[in-house]
Design a protein around this motif. Structure first.
Motif, mmCIF file in Angstrom:
data_model
loop_
_atom_site.group_PDB
_atom_site.id
_atom_site.type_symbol
_atom_site.label_atom_id
_atom_site.label_comp_id
_atom_site.label_asym_id
_atom_site.label_seq_id
_atom_site.Cartn_x
_atom_site.Cartn_y
_atom_site.Cartn_z
ATOM 1 N N GLY A 1 1.141 -1.276 -0.221
ATOM 2 C CA GLY A 1 0.117 0.411 -0.448
ATOM 3 C C GLY A 1 0.617 0.770 0.138
ATOM 4 N N PHE A 2 2.428 1.118 0.265
ATOM 5 C CA PHE A 2 2.703 1.934 -0.123
ATOM 6 C C PHE A 2 4.513 1.809 -1.345
ATOM 7 C CE2 PHE A 2 4.556 -0.716 3.011
ATOM 8 C CZ PHE A 2 6.350 -0.378 2.501
ATOM 9 N N CYS A 3 5.303 3.037 -1.659
ATOM 10 C CA CYS A 3 5.942 2.961 -2.571
ATOM 11 C C CYS A 3 7.189 2.805 -1.195
ATOM 12 C CB CYS A 3 6.473 4.220 -3.388
ATOM 13 S SG CYS A 3 7.651 4.272 -4.294
ATOM 14 N N ALA A 4 7.796 1.382 -1.734
ATOM 15 C CA ALA A 4 8.876 0.921 -0.682
ATOM 16 C C ALA A 4 10.624 1.839 -0.974
ATOM 17 C CB ALA A 4 9.475 0.149 -0.980
ATOM 18 N N VAL A 5 10.562 2.784 -2.457
ATOM 19 C CA VAL A 5 11.724 3.511 -2.627
ATOM 20 C C VAL A 5 11.171 5.802 -2.204
ATOM 21 C CG1 VAL A 5 12.606 4.883 -4.692
ATOM 22 C CG2 VAL A 5 12.010 2.333 -4.002
ATOM 23 N N SER A 6 10.253 5.683 -2.133
ATOM 24 C CA SER A 6 9.326 7.166 -1.921
ATOM 25 C C SER A 6 9.186 7.024 -0.740
ATOM 26 C CB SER A 6 9.131 7.496 -3.358
ATOM 27 O OG SER A 6 7.246 7.392 -2.883
ATOM 28 N N GLY A 7 8.094 5.918 0.092
ATOM 29 C CA GLY A 7 7.387 6.140 0.667
ATOM 30 C C GLY A 7 5.884 6.543 1.530
ATOM 31 N N SER A 8 5.757 6.880 -0.513
ATOM 32 C CA SER A 8 4.458 7.270 -0.989
ATOM 33 C C SER A 8 2.816 6.320 -1.042
ATOM 34 C CB SER A 8 4.565 7.907 -2.308
ATOM 35 O OG SER A 8 5.520 9.462 -2.676
ATOM 36 N N PRO A 9 2.481 6.588 -0.294
ATOM 37 C CA PRO A 9 0.886 5.829 -0.361
ATOM 38 C C PRO A 9 0.308 5.420 -1.631
ATOM 39 C CG PRO A 9 0.378 7.011 1.475
ATOM 40 C CD PRO A 9 2.202 8.693 0.160
ATOM 41 N N ILE A 10 0.182 4.369 -2.040
ATOM 42 C CA ILE A 10 0.078 4.082 -3.312
ATOM 43 C C ILE A 10 -1.649 2.964 -3.349
ATOM 44 C CG2 ILE A 10 1.632 4.426 -4.652
ATOM 45 C CD1 ILE A 10 2.171 1.650 -4.817
ATOM 46 N N ARG A 11 -1.955 3.335 -4.148
ATOM 47 C CA ARG A 11 -3.244 1.885 -4.387
ATOM 48 C C ARG A 11 -2.604 0.781 -5.410
ATOM 49 N NH1 ARG A 11 -9.235 4.196 -5.550
ATOM 50 N NH2 ARG A 11 -9.000 4.721 -3.462
ATOM 51 N N PRO A 12 -1.837 -0.357 -5.781
ATOM 52 C CA PRO A 12 -1.893 -1.422 -6.262
ATOM 53 C C PRO A 12 -2.896 -1.528 -7.137
ATOM 54 C CG PRO A 12 -1.157 -2.210 -3.740
ATOM 55 C CD PRO A 12 -2.126 -0.708 -4.193
ATOM 56 N N HIS A 13 -2.645 -1.468 -7.985
ATOM 57 C CA HIS A 13 -2.985 -2.106 -9.732
ATOM 58 C C HIS A 13 -2.031 -2.533 -10.375
ATOM 59 C CE1 HIS A 13 -2.098 2.083 -11.678
ATOM 60 N NE2 HIS A 13 -2.366 2.701 -10.500
ATOM 61 N N ASP A 14 -2.377 -2.953 -11.651
ATOM 62 C CA ASP A 14 -1.970 -3.441 -12.724
ATOM 63 C C ASP A 14 -0.963 -2.284 -12.861
ATOM 64 O OD1 ASP A 14 -2.789 -6.004 -12.964
ATOM 65 O OD2 ASP A 14 -4.137 -5.719 -14.513
ATOM 66 N N TYR A 15 -1.432 -0.463 -13.226
ATOM 67 C CA TYR A 15 0.186 0.066 -13.734
ATOM 68 C C TYR A 15 0.875 0.424 -13.005
ATOM 69 C CZ TYR A 15 1.308 3.654 -17.067
ATOM 70 O OH TYR A 15 2.115 4.429 -18.378
ATOM 71 N N SER A 16 0.537 -0.171 -11.610
ATOM 72 C CA SER A 16 1.918 -0.047 -10.839
ATOM 73 C C SER A 16 2.748 -0.726 -10.497
ATOM 74 C CB SER A 16 1.091 0.975 -9.217
ATOM 75 O OG SER A 16 0.663 0.196 -9.435
ATOM 76 N N ARG A 17 2.620 -2.151 -11.191
ATOM 77 C CA ARG A 17 3.426 -3.314 -11.156
ATOM 78 C C ARG A 17 4.543 -3.113 -11.769
ATOM 79 N NH1 ARG A 17 -0.604 -6.513 -11.393
ATOM 80 N NH2 ARG A 17 -1.588 -7.089 -9.931
ATOM 81 N N TYR A 18 4.833 -3.364 -11.162
ATOM 82 C CA TYR A 18 6.962 -3.334 -11.705
ATOM 83 C C TYR A 18 7.774 -4.530 -12.262
ATOM 84 C CZ TYR A 18 6.202 1.254 -12.782
ATOM 85 O OH TYR A 18 5.861 2.864 -13.133
ATOM 86 N N ARG A 19 7.634 -5.062 -12.731
ATOM 87 C CA ARG A 19 8.596 -7.069 -12.725
ATOM 88 C C ARG A 19 10.094 -6.275 -12.481
ATOM 89 N NH1 ARG A 19 8.696 -11.532 -17.005
ATOM 90 N NH2 ARG A 19 10.589 -10.323 -17.924
ATOM 91 N N LEU A 20 10.872 -7.239 -11.768
ATOM 92 C CA LEU A 20 12.636 -6.520 -11.566
ATOM 93 C C LEU A 20 13.051 -8.270 -11.453
ATOM 94 C CD1 LEU A 20 10.754 -4.150 -9.485
ATOM 95 C CD2 LEU A 20 12.965 -3.422 -9.966
ATOM 96 N N THR A 21 14.629 -7.410 -12.059
ATOM 97 C CA THR A 21 14.665 -9.007 -11.844
ATOM 98 C C THR A 21 16.184 -8.705 -11.048
ATOM 99 O OG1 THR A 21 14.134 -10.138 -13.544
ATOM 100 C CG2 THR A 21 16.608 -11.383 -12.075
ATOM 101 N N LEU A 22 16.265 -8.978 -9.370
ATOM 102 C CA LEU A 22 17.232 -8.540 -8.696
ATOM 103 C C LEU A 22 18.535 -9.128 -7.820
ATOM 104 C CD1 LEU A 22 14.840 -5.986 -6.910
ATOM 105 C CD2 LEU A 22 16.259 -5.713 -8.281
#
Length: 229
Positions: A2-23
């Motif tokens: 329910g928040f962005c782990a980088v900025s700390g901003s509250p977000i509402r998770p949905h398809d467009y805010s989902r990012y795939r990464l290989t870390l």
């Protein structure tokens, strides 16, 4: 999430805010998964500083090992929290202690932090990618291959029908942002905190490249959805 782990901003998770990464993982390999962000520059900051570790979690169904995203412990060098620096956005001189007052140390311990199996600071879950879980390597096949036409804002369909934006789409923009002194996005203080005691591991290098792309004037402005299979 329910928040962005980088900025700390509250977000509402949905398809467009989902990012795939290989870390990189603390075990020495790689892992493909999902994170939710407020805007694309968070992808760049994640690639630079965030790694994947594990921790056992107990629920009503029992105990299982879960993947989390982690950063280094800034309390390894608490004196750096009060070191002044000039704000990238021209707001004058500040420090981590002044700009992120919740980052507090007590005897080398980051107050309120939950630590991973290898002793790093957990900042969020690394959400499973179905097609990565099915692989012994933990990597979605092709996830580390370069994209010939990186298109920020393009939405891709993955395993289990999950829709996401791929980190590789932003390779040219991340390079331009770094060249400009990281003067876009909302994660400058995040980068400062992570730089105090960065996690040092040496997995094989990713090779994500692409053509030049114009840097958006408003980095967090949503772009039209484009879905590819």
């Amino acid at each position: 999430s329910g928040f962005c782990a980088v900025s700390g901003s509250p977000i509402r998770p949905h398809d467009y805010s989902r990012y795939r990464l290989t870390l990189p993982t603390l075990s020495g390999g790689w892992s493909t998964g999902y994170m939710h962000y407020c805007c694309w520059p968070c992808v760049c900051d994640t690639q630079d500083f965030i790694r994947v570790d594990t921790r056992n979690v107990t629920t009503s169904e029992g105990t299982r090992q879960v993947q989390f995203v982690v950063i280094g412990n800034p309390c390894d060098h608490p004196e750096q929290l009060t070191t002044p620096f000039k704000d990238t956005f021209g707001r004058g001189e500040t420090s981590i202690a002044a700009s992120a007052q919740e980052v507090r140390c007590a005897g080398g311990v980051l107050e309120g932090a939950t630590m991973s199996d290898h002793g790093y600071v957990i900042i969020n879950m690394f959400f499973d990618a179905v097609d990565a879980v099915a692989e012994d390597s933990g990597i979605v096949p092709g996830a580390q291959d370069a994209i010939s036409d990186p298109t920020p804002g393009r939405v891709t369909k993955g395993g289990g029908g999950a829709l996401f934006q791929d980190e590789r789409e932003f390779a040219p923009l991340c390079a331009q942002r770094a060249a400009a002194g990281f003067n876009s996005g909302m994660g400058e203080i995040f980068r400062r905190v992570c730089s105090v005691s960065p996690i040092v591991i040496a997995p094989p290098a990713l090779h994500i490249t692409g053509k030049d792309a114009a840097l958006p004037t408003d980095s967090c402005e949503a772009e039209p959805n484009r879905v590819t299979a």
